[in-house]
Design an enzyme around this catalytic site. Sequence first.
Site, PDB file in Angstrom:
ATOM      1  N   GLU A 157       0.845  -1.195   0.000  1.00 34.21           N
ATOM      2  CA  GLU A 157       0.000   0.000   0.000  1.00 34.21           C
ATOM      3  C   GLU A 157       0.876   1.239   0.000  1.00 34.21           C
ATOM      4  OE1 GLU A 157      -1.978   3.489   1.733  1.00 34.21           O
ATOM      5  OE2 GLU A 157      -0.368   2.322   2.668  1.00 34.21           O
ATOM      6  N   SER A 158       0.478   2.273  -0.759  1.00 33.58           N
ATOM      7  CA  SER A 158       1.185   3.543  -0.848  1.00 33.58           C
ATOM      8  C   SER A 158       2.607   3.298  -1.343  1.00 33.58           C
ATOM      9  CB  SER A 158       1.149   4.260   0.512  1.00 33.58           C
ATOM     10  OG  SER A 158       1.536   5.610   0.385  1.00 33.58           O
TER      11      SER A 158
END
Length: 540
Positions: A215-216
């Site tokens: 994520e990210s």
Amino acid sequence: MRRNRYRVLCVTLLMTMSTASVLAADRVKLAGGTIEGTGPQASGLREFKGIPFAQPPVGSLRWSPPQPVKKWSGVRPATAFGPRCMQQSLFGDMNFRSNGMSEDCLYLNVWTPAKSAGERLPVLVYFFGGGFVAGDGSEPRYDGASMARKGIVAITVNYRLGVFGFLAHPDLTRESAHHASGNYTLLDQSAALVWVRQNIAAFGGDPRKITIAGESAGSVAVSAQMASPLSRDLISGAIGESGSIMGALPAVPLADAEEQGRKFAASLGTDIAALRAMTAAQLLEAASKPGTPRFGPAIDGYFFPESPLAIFTAGKQAHVPLLAGWNSEEMNARGVLGRDEPNRENFEKAVGRLYGADAAAVLKEYAAGTNEEALQSATDLASDRFIAFSTWKWIELSGKTGGKPVYRYYYSRPRAPMTPEMGNATPGLAGGVIKGTGPAATPAPPARGAVHSAEIEYAMGNLDTNKVYQWTAEDHKVSSVMQDYFANFIRTGNPNGAGSPEWHSTSDGALPVMRIDVETRAEADRRRGRYLLLDRLAAH
């Protein structure tokens, strides 16, 4: 009395035999030596934490590619998370179970439901987020136990951060056998994948069925590993939650990265040898001073033979199924408006400042007929500029050149309210939690959707590890659906399974976007015009 003593002796012997059997089950022989974990747990899982996958990157190995682990004798405990990599305390939504912080941090963690080495279960390798400057594989939201209960061997990986992970410099390039420097973060991740390929069968995993996810910054890392010739043949699938290397934390030419590193060294009046002689704490402090440039990926000719955009455009990336998407409020309206009042007039002025002669085209795609529409359009544009567009570009190119199915989601479930125990804590701009009072605790505007990072606990089945929010039955419903999609994809390369709405790939069917919320449903792509425009403007 003799009979009682005999019974006690028998019970003691049985307990000893049982303990020996459990310990044998907890021991795993790896290429580097034997480790002993903490399982089997009451859940039936076995857990192995703090396993080294590379030598400590210290001393002369600071700013060197990760080196293979030196073999050890005896049995090495693997019952506690290793140290987290050097970092400042930057994000309020991070909490760690790691054994402190150290430059010696290249460790990974394994959760496995396998009872034997021959089960060949699918494998998930998860890269944490944190902007390549913070984060750790010990964070509870990434805990692998819930995924392991789905029949998956789950792994979290640590990797070098900030100046430790991305410093490029002409001297480092000259000493490199590959005539490259920087990208140590990405090389750490690649080394972990090599380790997983070599060792995962010992945990009951299938070395030919490794899905990477994140994520990210972790999602950026997934796209980067797909692009690199060092990693693209090590994986069978990819999951990206908000972000790609094509726009978010982009790779710059090596010469630019080297010049940034040269200026950093010059600002300290020193050279690489002296920088290597500094303590990790001194280096972290120096790199954290105001005005110091951010260190990030470089097109180094080795990890990235050419730009990631060129690699994906030419179809040279890993040809594996991709599941990727973003959240409905990756950034709030302040990302466009700053501190100006969120109304139509100010939104139009802000777009004019940002896009000049192209402002009219942008305002056509991000309609602002009323103040309310202006607030929502500012939120959408800020989210797209921050991270959504780069994720769209990854999805778009993968669909065109990857040769495998691509599944796109749009996550829109807002987080539950905070618990009363959080007191005066407030949500941060991108999903974090700000504690205390004063200017730093100025609350962000009320969320208009799912903020950046909000989906992690849902996707990984870890809502109960986060005590900040008052989760409801609806939250658990969303988590169940999302985690099932992810688990199905890890197992088969396709998110579909019994009990969930059908999810079409982007090239199959009229409803190519899966909106994940309390009522999860497939939708048509109504935002394509925005991304085509942003893509055209980015090419200028």
